[in-house]
Design a protein around this motif. Sequence first.
Motif, short mmCIF file in Angstrom:
data_model
loop_
_atom_site.label_atom_id
_atom_site.label_comp_id
_atom_site.label_asym_id
_atom_site.label_seq_id
_atom_site.Cartn_x
_atom_site.Cartn_y
_atom_site.Cartn_z
N LEU A 7 0.82 -1.21 0.00
CA LEU A 7 0.00 0.00 0.00
C LEU A 7 0.85 1.26 0.00
O LEU A 7 0.39 2.32 -0.43
N THR A 8 2.09 1.16 0.47
CA THR A 8 2.96 2.35 0.47
C THR A 8 3.33 2.77 -0.94
O THR A 8 3.81 3.89 -1.15
N GLN A 9 3.14 1.88 -1.91
CA GLN A 9 3.49 2.19 -3.29
C GLN A 9 2.32 2.75 -4.09
O GLN A 9 2.47 3.07 -5.26
N VAL A 10 1.15 2.84 -3.46
CA VAL A 10 -0.02 3.41 -4.13
C VAL A 10 0.13 4.92 -4.17
O VAL A 10 0.38 5.56 -3.14
N SER A 11 -0.03 5.49 -5.34
CA SER A 11 0.12 6.95 -5.48
C SER A 11 -0.70 7.44 -6.67
O SER A 11 -1.14 6.65 -7.51
N GLY A 12 -0.90 8.75 -6.71
CA GLY A 12 -1.58 9.36 -7.84
C GLY A 12 -3.08 9.14 -7.83
O GLY A 12 -3.66 8.63 -6.88
N SER A 13 -3.71 9.53 -8.92
CA SER A 13 -5.16 9.41 -9.05
C SER A 13 -5.52 8.08 -9.72
O SER A 13 -4.65 7.34 -10.16
N VAL A 14 -6.82 7.80 -9.79
CA VAL A 14 -7.32 6.55 -10.35
C VAL A 14 -8.15 6.87 -11.57
O VAL A 14 -9.10 7.66 -11.51
N SER A 15 -7.82 6.26 -12.70
CA SER A 15 -8.56 6.49 -13.94
C SER A 15 -9.62 5.43 -14.20
O SER A 15 -10.39 5.53 -15.14
#
Length: 526
Positions: free
Chosen positions: A350-358
């Motif tokens: 989860l620490t690698q989740v970043s940015g927005s979701v398309s």
Amino acid sequence: MTERTPPRATAREWLGLAVLTLPTLLIAINTTVLVLAIPEVTADLGASSAQQLWITDIYAFLIAGFLITMGRLGDRIGRRRLLLLGAVAFILASVLAAFSTTPEALIATRALMGVAGATLMPSTLSLLRVMFPDPRQRTTAIAVWMTSISAGTALGPLLSGVLLQRFWWGSTLLAGVPVLVLLLLVGPFLLPEYRDRRAGPLDLRSVALSLAALLSVTYGFKHAAEHGPTVTAATAVLVGLSVGVVFVRRQRTLPEPLLDLRMFGDPAFSFALVLVTLVLVVFGGGQFLFSLYLQHVAGLSPLWAGVWMVPSAAALLVGSLLCPLVVRWVRPAFVVSAGLVVGTAGFALLTQVSGSVSGVTSGPFVLAQVGLAIAFFGLAPPSVLGADLVVGAAPPEKAGSASATEETAAELGIALGIATLGSVAAAVYRVRMADVTGDGIPPEVAAPVRDSIDGAVSVADRLDPAVLEAARAAFTDGFALAGGISAVAMALLAVAGMVVLRQPRLGTGHETGAGSSDDDAPAGRR
């Protein structure tokens, strides 16, 4: 002296286990089933924002507050009797709540549902202690019991969404009535009665102290989750802890305490409570933040957010069912620590989740789904074995109190997780958005945007799309940091588990039946 072999459960006990999953499933469903209905409740009853919070929170507050009292009451009057009386009370309270005509009436009846719900949970878990004296079978039974809670957590939003599409908001509160009617019909035939015949009367002063302490602490955690680390939240927690100290001191002086503190002298029992609490901290916080991520970052409706929470709940369910199979071949200490290591890996993702979701097929969304599913799969074994340790370490006549203590730790763990990890994510969000909303945005719009992701979404139609994307990215950064903190906590707990749980047996000898007497025998099963 030859140690007696614990009797193995028969088909009747396994059918009884199926019956005991009904109230646990119902309790879990009712924790979340009303969340999606709040807009309709507000429109129909005219509830204020403060009343909305009490409608959703009072149920969980009173369950947490009355668990210890009801666990001790079940030991005294009989666990099956308390379970069935609680089911009747829950049905009546649910019907009254469903047909409430004012916000105050709904709050009051939801409170009654919480008190009734507090009778169900410790009764179910403590009855498992009696029905499954064989440690291996008991581990399997508790895994199934935990699975019903996981299933209920996942089904709540889905069931609510389906009912709201066809019926009025009160139907969400009536969904559990058929389940409890079935419990009342078959429970007297499949469930044994058990009580501590030597138990004295309840100490009402202890009841009041425990209720005040648990309600105050739970309220403080909830308030912190919704409004951040405020003076009100800190004061509530400190008052609750202070009352808790008075409660503990009183228990030491009573010949028949509400909570038998001698149980904490067993290192396995004490560590199991710490284990359950910390596992539920990261579970509650992770689930809370993920639900916000799905709705505010991925842009899903509440119903579809509920659908996409099913994979992680299913992973928890699978892990719970596999646990009793694995523990037959591997020492519990290794199973607990291995589960925590897997949980650490999932939270680390989860620490690698970043940015927005398309979209639901985008990289960040898939990574969040996979990470949380792995984390929850890993949390299942310590959750199951933690509950097993608590119930197995307590003597049979104290199983109700032990079960209530475990469930109180779980309730507080979830509340603490939502408060602490929610506050971490909120703090990161506010830092990230402090400068983004500084120029070119009207003050009445900038204030909610700076405050929370909920605020940003509420004024999305008045925002530059770039600002909304920045808000979503800021929340994602907070979500990722909360995942990192959870990973570190689970890694440390895995090491502690290997040290404390190095003995291969789950119990402390009580499961052999040594030391039992006719006075402790289950009523109706002589």
